[in-house]
Design a protein around this motif. Structure first.
Motif, PDB file in Angstrom:
ATOM      1  N   ALA A 274       0.831  -1.067   0.085  1.00 46.68           N
ATOM      2  CA  ALA A 274       0.078   0.099  -0.058  1.00 46.68           C
ATOM      3  C   ALA A 274       0.752   1.349   0.069  1.00 46.68           C
ATOM      4  CB  ALA A 274      -0.925   0.096   1.191  1.00 46.68           C
ATOM      5  N   ARG A 275       1.947   1.177   0.856  1.00 50.02           N
ATOM      6  CA  ARG A 275       2.841   2.502   0.693  1.00 50.02           C
ATOM      7  C   ARG A 275       3.655   2.581  -0.512  1.00 50.02           C
ATOM      8  NH1 ARG A 275       3.874   0.589   6.003  1.00 50.02           N
ATOM      9  NH2 ARG A 275       6.064  -0.551   5.218  1.00 50.02           N
TER      10      ARG A 275
ATOM     11  N   GLN B  40       2.545   1.654  -3.304  1.00 49.88           N
ATOM     12  CA  GLN B  40       1.417   2.377  -4.288  1.00 49.88           C
ATOM     13  C   GLN B  40       1.420   3.763  -4.130  1.00 49.88           C
ATOM     14  OE1 GLN B  40      -0.978   0.915  -7.019  1.00 49.88           O
ATOM     15  NE2 GLN B  40      -0.534   2.836  -7.394  1.00 49.88           N
ATOM     16  N   ALA B  41       1.315   4.307  -2.869  1.00 53.39           N
ATOM     17  CA  ALA B  41       1.101   5.534  -2.717  1.00 53.39           C
ATOM     18  C   ALA B  41       2.419   6.214  -2.989  1.00 53.39           C
ATOM     19  CB  ALA B  41       0.901   6.046  -0.949  1.00 53.39           C
ATOM     20  N   ALA B  42       3.310   5.705  -2.719  1.00 51.54           N
ATOM     21  CA  ALA B  42       4.753   6.563  -3.290  1.00 51.54           C
ATOM     22  C   ALA B  42       4.652   6.580  -4.602  1.00 51.54           C
ATOM     23  CB  ALA B  42       6.058   5.656  -2.903  1.00 51.54           C
ATOM     24  N   ASN B  43       4.312   5.614  -5.446  1.00 49.72           N
ATOM     25  CA  ASN B  43       4.162   5.445  -6.866  1.00 49.72           C
ATOM     26  C   ASN B  43       3.235   6.536  -7.456  1.00 49.72           C
ATOM     27  OD1 ASN B  43       5.252   4.045  -9.295  1.00 49.72           O
ATOM     28  ND2 ASN B  43       2.969   3.687  -9.526  1.00 49.72           N
ATOM     29  N   ASP B  44       2.144   6.689  -6.820  1.00 51.70           N
ATOM     30  CA  ASP B  44       1.397   7.920  -7.361  1.00 51.70           C
ATOM     31  C   ASP B  44       2.052   9.164  -7.023  1.00 51.70           C
ATOM     32  OD1 ASP B  44      -0.533   5.830  -7.782  1.00 51.70           O
ATOM     33  OD2 ASP B  44      -1.649   6.384  -5.681  1.00 51.70           O
ATOM     34  N   ALA B  45       2.755   9.254  -6.040  1.00 51.05           N
ATOM     35  CA  ALA B  45       3.282  10.552  -5.622  1.00 51.05           C
ATOM     36  C   ALA B  45       4.562  11.031  -6.612  1.00 51.05           C
ATOM     37  CB  ALA B  45       3.900  10.693  -4.148  1.00 51.05           C
TER      38      ALA B  45
ATOM     39  N   ALA C  24       8.595   4.511   0.307  1.00 50.74           N
ATOM     40  CA  ALA C  24       7.628   3.759   1.388  1.00 50.74           C
ATOM     41  C   ALA C  24       8.063   3.966   2.750  1.00 50.74           C
ATOM     42  CB  ALA C  24       7.995   2.333   0.934  1.00 50.74           C
TER      43      ALA C  24
ATOM     44  N   LEU D 157       7.220   7.342   3.844  1.00 52.79           N
ATOM     45  CA  LEU D 157       5.571   7.886   4.187  1.00 52.79           C
ATOM     46  C   LEU D 157       5.243   6.994   5.574  1.00 52.79           C
ATOM     47  CD1 LEU D 157       4.148   6.591   0.813  1.00 52.79           C
ATOM     48  CD2 LEU D 157       4.170   8.996   1.724  1.00 52.79           C
TER      49      LEU D 157
ATOM     50  N   ARG E   7       2.632  12.826   1.163  1.00 58.05           N
ATOM     51  CA  ARG E   7       2.847  12.585  -0.217  1.00 58.05           C
ATOM     52  C   ARG E   7       3.288  13.746  -0.818  1.00 58.05           C
ATOM     53  NH1 ARG E   7      -2.349   8.436  -1.489  1.00 58.05           N
ATOM     54  NH2 ARG E   7      -1.829   7.387   0.432  1.00 58.05           N
TER      55      ARG E   7
ATOM     56  N   ARG F 208       5.976  14.669  -4.124  1.00 57.63           N
ATOM     57  CA  ARG F 208       5.825  15.298  -5.237  1.00 57.63           C
ATOM     58  C   ARG F 208       6.637  16.440  -5.550  1.00 57.63           C
ATOM     59  NH1 ARG F 208       0.439  14.540  -3.464  1.00 57.63           N
ATOM     60  NH2 ARG F 208      -0.577  12.833  -4.421  1.00 57.63           N
TER      61      ARG F 208
END
Lengths: 376, 227
Positions: free
Chosen positions: B92-93, B95-100, B114, B117, B123, B127
Motif C-alpha cells: 500500500a505504501r 502504491q502511494a509512493a508510486n502515485d506521488a 515507502a 511515508l 505525499r 511530489r
C-alpha cells in the motif's frame, strides 16, 4: 540416514568426523539363557560431508561363560543434491560371529530421497539385499519413511521401517539329519529417537514399537537410553540401558542389556572454553557507514572495537548473513547494490542481530526493529 | 476434454508457485562479486503473499520490494499471517509512493519513499521532491529525509529543507554528509532542528547551484535514474 549426518562436532570445512573407542562392562539378559556379565570393547569410525558418508563400527563382547561375540558393520553412501532434495544411494554390510555358532552376515543396498527444510527434513527410502544365516542365503527387502527436526544440538527423528526377509531355524533329527527351515517374516518398526547435547552431556533415547505382520516374530514395544558424560574433551563415561529387538538382518537376538564404559574420542567434545575472556562488544557499540565503490558497488564499513566477528544482514544481502573482513580497526565488505535506503542489522561476535548504534531505527512490522542505512 | 474447476484452480496454483520460484531466484544479490545465496520463501509464505504480488504486478509496481519484506519476515521467523500483513502494508505504501513520484519512479525510489511515508513524510513532499529533483534519482535524498525525521527533526522542517537542497542542486554525498553531521550533533545533545539549521549553513554555500540554476546544470550534477 541423513538426519544423523549433522556437520556438528568436529566438522571442518570439508569433512565431519567421529571416532570413539569404548572399553567397559556389560550385563546381558537373553530370553534363551540366564543373565551374563562380560567385558565389552567397541569402536566407531565415521567420516562424512555433504555428499559422501563412510561409517564403520564394531564390538566384541566376552561373557563370563567363556563365549565371545563379535559384530562389525560398515556403511557407505553417496548423495547427489538437487535443489532441496538429496538423492542418496549406498550399501550396508554386517557380520556377526560367535565362538560357538556359524557366522551370519548381510549385505543391503539402499536408495533414499531426502527433502530438506530449515532445521527439518523428511526422507523416503527402499532397499534390498541378501542375508546369510547358518548355511542359507535369504533375500531381504526394506522400505522406510521418516522425518526429523533439529534445534541447535537437539534432534528428534520419527521413522517407520518395514522389513521382509526370512529367519532360518535348524532341526536335528535323531539320525543326525539336519534340516534348515526358512520362516518368512515381515514387520514394521515405528521409532521415535531423540538426541540432545547439553554442555558435556550427550543423551540418546529411542522408543520402538514393532508390528510383526508375518512369521514368528513378536509384536512388542521397546526403549533404549544411552548417554555420555565428557569429563575432559576427549575422555568420557558412557552408559546404555534398554532392550534390543531381534534383528533378522544382522542375526542378533532379543535381549536386555546394560553397559558402562570408558569412552575415548579422537575429536573434541563438550563446550569449547575460550582461552581468554573475549571483550564484551554489543551491537550498540558498533557504527556503520556506506561508501560508493567502483562498478555499482558499495563498501560497507563497521567500526566495532574489540569485535572478533562482524556480520551484516539486510535487504542488500537478500537477508542472508554476510561476514565482514577485518581491515585494521574496522570491518568491511563490498556489496553490489543500489543507492538508496536499505534495512540492515548487524551481529557482533555471534551475538544477537540488532541495528547499529548510529542508524535510525525503523519498525519492521514483523515484531522487531532494523536500521535505516542510506547507500550513496 | 472438458476440464473441471478444480483442475483449473490447481493449474493456477502451480503457475503461481512457478512464478514465485522464478522471481525469488532472480532476486538474488551479489556479494563480493559472487552471487549471494537467496533466502527462499517457504510454500506457505509464498502462497500467502501471492495475491498481493499479483495486484502489485498488475499495478506495475516493483514486486522485488515485497519479496524482500517476505524474506525478512521469514528469516526472523515471523508468523505467516504477520508477514502477509507486513507485505500488504508495504504494498500500500509503495502504491502511494508510486502515485506521488509518478510517472517513472524507480524501485529504489519507491523503496525509500515507502519508508518515508511510514515515518510520516507527506505525499506532497514527495511530489515536490520529484519536481525539484527533475530527472535525478531521489532514492538517497528521500532516504536521508527519512533519517532526519527519525532522528527527531520535525517533518515539516526537514521536508522544506530537503526540497530546497534539491532545488539548489545538492547531490547524494551532500545529503549523506548532512545526516551524518546532524546525527553527531544530536548525539552531543543538540536539538535536531537546531542542528539541521546549523549544518545547512555549512552545506548550502558549497552547492554548485542556487535555486535559480538552470536545468542543464542540475542534470549534470545529479545521478540519472535508470530508464
Amino acid at each position: 540416514m541423513l538426519a544423523l549426518v549433522t556437520p556438528a562436532r568436529t566438522a571442518n570445512a570439508q569433512w565431519a568426523r567421529q571416532t570413539t573407542f569404548d572399553v567397559g562392562g556389560i550385563r546381558l539378559t537373553r530370553d534363551d539363557f540366564a543373565d551374563t556379565d562380560g567385558v565389552n570393547v567397541a569402536g566407531l569410525w565415521g567420516r562424512w560431508n555433504e555428499r559422501v558418508s563412510l561409517i564403520a563400527s564394531g564390538a566384541i563382547t566376552h561373557i563370563s561363560d567363556g563365549r565371545s561375540t563379535g559384530l562389525a558393520l560398515a556403511s557407505a553412501s553417496y548423495t547427489v543434491p538437487v535443489h532441496r532434495v538429496r538423492l542418496e544411494a549406498g550399501s550396508t554390510a554386517t557380520i556377526l560371529g560367535t565362538s560357538d555358532q556359524r557366522a551370519s552376515s548381510s549385505w543391503l543396498g539402499f536408495g533414499r530421497a531426502h527433502v530438506l527444510g530449515q532445521g527439518r527434513g523428511v526422507w523416503l527410502g527402499v532397499g534390498g539385499g541378501t542375508v546369510h544365516l547358518e548355511t542359507e542365503n535369504v533375500g531381504a527387502s526394506t522400505g522406510e519413511v521418516g522425518g526429523w527436526l533439529r534445534r541447535g544440538e537437539q534432534r528428534l527423528t520419527l521413522s517407520a521401517a518395514t522389513v521382509r526377509t526370512s529367519t532360518v531355524s535348524t532341526v536335528i533329527f535323531s539320525d543326525e539329519t539336519v534340516l534348515r527351515v526358512r520362516d518368512p517374516v515381515g514387520y514394521t518398526d515405528v521409532s521415535l529417537a531423540g538426541h540432545g547435547v547439553w554442555r558435556q552431556l550427550e543423551v540418546d533415547a529411542v522408543a520402538i514399537s514393532r508390528h510383526a505382520w508375518k512369521g514368528n516374530l513378536a509384536s512388542m514395544p521397546t526403549a533404549m537410553l544411552s548417554g555420555a558424560w565428557w569429563f575432559t574433551p576427549y575422555v568420557g563415561v558412557a552408559g546404555a540401558i534398554g532392550r534390543q529387538l531381534s534383528d533378522p538382518l544382522r542375526g542378533t537376538a532379543r535381549a536386555r542389556y546394560a553397559t558402562v564404559a570408558l569412552r575415548l574420542s579422537a575429536e573434541r567434545h563438550g563446550p569449547v572454553r575460550a582461552r581468554t575472556t573475549p571483550p564484551r562488544v554489543a551491537v550498540g557499540d558498533a557504527s556503520i557507514v556506506a561508501a560508493s565503490a567502483d562498478g555499482g558497488a558499495a563498501m560497507i564499513r563497521v567500526h566495532a572495537a574489540g569485535a572478533r566477528t562482524v556480520e551484516i544482514m539486510g535487504d542488500l544481502t537478500a537477508w542472508t548473513p554476510v561476514a565482514l573482513a577485518r581491515r585494521g580497526d574496522r570491518w568491511e565488505v563490498r556489496l553490489t547494490t543500489t543507492p538508496g535506503a536499505h534495512h540492515v542489522v548487524v551481529r557482533i561476535n555471534g551475538g544477537p542481530w540488532a541495528p547499529p548504534a548510529n542508524l535510525p531505527r525503523v519498525d519492521d512490522e514483523l515484531g522487531g526493529t532494523v536500521g535505516l542505512l542510506v547507500v550513496p | 476434454m472438458r476440464r473441471g474447476p478444480r483442475y483449473v484452480a490447481a493449474l493456477r496454483y502451480l503457475a503461481t508457485l512457478l512464478v514465485v520460484a522464478v522471481l525469488t531466484s532472480a532476486s538474488s544479490r551479489r556479494v563480493g562479486g559472487q552471487e549471494a545465496k537467496p533466502v527462499e520463501l517457504d510454500s506457505a509464505t509464498a502462497a500467502a503473499i501471492a495475491p498481493i504480488v499479483q495486484q502489485a504486478r498488475a499495478a506495475n509496481l516493483p514486486i522485488e520490494l515485497l519479496y524482500a519484506k517476505a524474506r525478512e519476515g521469514q528469516v526472523q521467523r515471523a508468523p505467516v499471517a504477520r508477514i502477509e500483513a507486513a507485505v500488504r502494508a508495504l504494498a500500500a505504501r509503495v502504491q502511494a509512493a508510486n502515485d506521488a513520484l509518478a510517472p517513472n519512479a524507480t524501485a529504489q525510489e519507491l523503496g525509500a519513499a515507502a519508508d518515508a511515508l511510514k515515518a510520516g513524510v507527506p505525499r506532497e513532499t514527495l511530489r515536490e521532491m520529484r519536481r525539484a529533483g527533475r530527472d535525478g534519482s531521489l532514492a538517497v535524498p528521500i532516504g536521508v529525509l527519512t533519517q532526519l525525521v527519525l532522528r527527531g527533526v520535525p517533518v515539516e522542517k526537514a521536508s522544506v529543507q530537503v526540497v530546497d537542497l534539491l532545488q539548489r542542486g545538492a547531490v547524494a554525498n551532500h545529503f549523506i554528509a548532512l545526516d551524518e553531521r546532524v546525527r553527531a550533533d544530536v548525539l552531543a545533545g543538540k536539538r535536531p532542528d537546531e542542528s539541521l539549521d546549523l549544518r545547512l549553513k555549512g552545506i548550502i554555500p558549497n552547492l554548485p547551484q542556487q535555486a535559480t540554476a538552470d536545468g542543464a546544470a542540475i542534470q549534470a550534477t545529479t545521478p540519472k535514474r535508470p530508464r
